[in-house]
Enzyme design. Structure first.
Site, short mmCIF file in Angstrom:
data_model
loop_
_atom_site.label_atom_id
_atom_site.label_comp_id
_atom_site.label_asym_id
_atom_site.label_seq_id
_atom_site.Cartn_x
_atom_site.Cartn_y
_atom_site.Cartn_z
N CYS A 1 5.26 9.83 4.42
CA CYS A 1 5.59 10.00 3.00
C CYS A 1 7.00 10.58 2.89
O CYS A 1 7.96 9.99 3.39
CB CYS A 1 4.54 10.87 2.33
N ASP B 1 0.81 -0.17 -0.97
CA ASP B 1 1.41 1.13 -1.31
C ASP B 1 2.27 0.98 -2.56
O ASP B 1 3.31 0.32 -2.55
CB ASP B 1 2.27 1.61 -0.14
N HIS C 1 -0.97 3.76 0.43
CA HIS C 1 -0.20 4.94 0.77
C HIS C 1 -1.11 5.97 1.44
O HIS C 1 -2.29 6.08 1.12
CB HIS C 1 0.41 5.54 -0.50
#
Length: 275
Positions: free
Chosen positions: A132, A194, A225
């Site tokens: 991330c 994502d 994600h």
């Protein structure tokens, strides 16, 4: 391989509060071999700092023979404790992400690499990884010439250049300026589902890397994600896919920092001359 964890509080010149950055180091422990040396990996966390999933991820890397440094990203704003995986923790993490100076992110990376290279059990060969926010930071760590490879999981904000104070980072600008050309290897792993990094963003990153001759691999998998996070992933954790991608990352690390091949001669991909 057994592992140990130590804590290092390292002074930060750019933190206006004077608070040091805490770096958690997870390292192999081989009984009977006190002088063993291993490659180093900087493992950058998501917006929640060094949580249980991040520490377990780092621990798995360490158990494969790497000294892993996990910096606490938000030392400008609060202590090193992990933020909770809830709405309040998410809001704090996202707020800090765009209040922190880009120079501060880069100093964190530099201090983490400095720490690794100073440790007696690290041989000075460094890689980076992260998820991330940490995926973006692992990518930026590749601008440091000491980093020989970077494996970045669902890196956010690279395509939109919205990291840091002012939401105007220079990551792709630096790529276009040639700062990764002819340097280490970069791997970016994205889930096709994502929503943080849409197809257009992945295409932009791919094109930029290819146009500027960066040694890069982009993997696009059927995942959402945070698919490697084994806690509070909102039903997105894919354990089997994570295992497969983790092994791919280990192959990259083994090939780039796990073995010392000496100085490189010629360009990557340069054909051999056959008589």
């Amino acid at each position: 391989m057994l592992i140990t964890k130590t804590i290092h509080d390292v002074p930060s010149k750019l933190n206006p509060n004077g608070r040091p950055i805490r770096i958690f180091v997870i390292a192999p422990n081989v009984p009977g071999y006190p002088n063993a040396k291993f490659p180093g990996v900087v493992c950058f966390s998501e917006i929640y700092q060094v949580t249980g999933p991040v520490e377990r991820f780092a621990g798995q890397i360490a158990s494969n023979g790497y000294v892993v440094a996990c910096p606490s990203t938000y030392h400008e704003f609060e202590g090193p404790e992990a933020l909770p995986y809830d709405a309040e923790g998410t809001d704090r993490g996202n707020r800090y992400k765009i209040e922190k100076e880009i120079a501060g992110y880069d100093e964190d990376a530099r201090l983490s690499i400095d720490l690794l290279t100073s440790l007696p059990n690290c041989n000075g060969r460094i890689a980076s990884t992260g998820m991330c926010l940490g995926g973006h930071l692992a990518f930026r760590a590749a601008f440091d010439r000491r980093v020989l490879s970077s494996v970045c999981f669902f890196a956010t904000d690279i395509h939109s250049a919205t990291l840091g104070k002012g939401k105007s980072d220079n990551t792709l600008i630096r790529v276009r300026n040639g700062e990764l050309t002819g340097r280490g290897e970069v791997v970016l792993i994205f889930g096709k589902q994502d929503t943080h990094v849409p197809r257009e963003g992945r295409d932009l990153i791919r094109k930029t890397l290819e146009d500027h001759n960066v040694t890069a691999t982009i993997l696009e998998v059927q995942a959402q994600h945070a698919f490697i996070r084994d806690e509070e992933s909102k039903g997105r954790w894919d354990a089997a896919l994570t295992r497969s991608i983790f092994n791919f990352m280990l192959e990259v690390f083994e090939r780039t920092v796990g073995r010392d091949l000496g100085e490189r001669v010629g360009e990557i991909g340069e054909p051999e001359h056959v008589c």
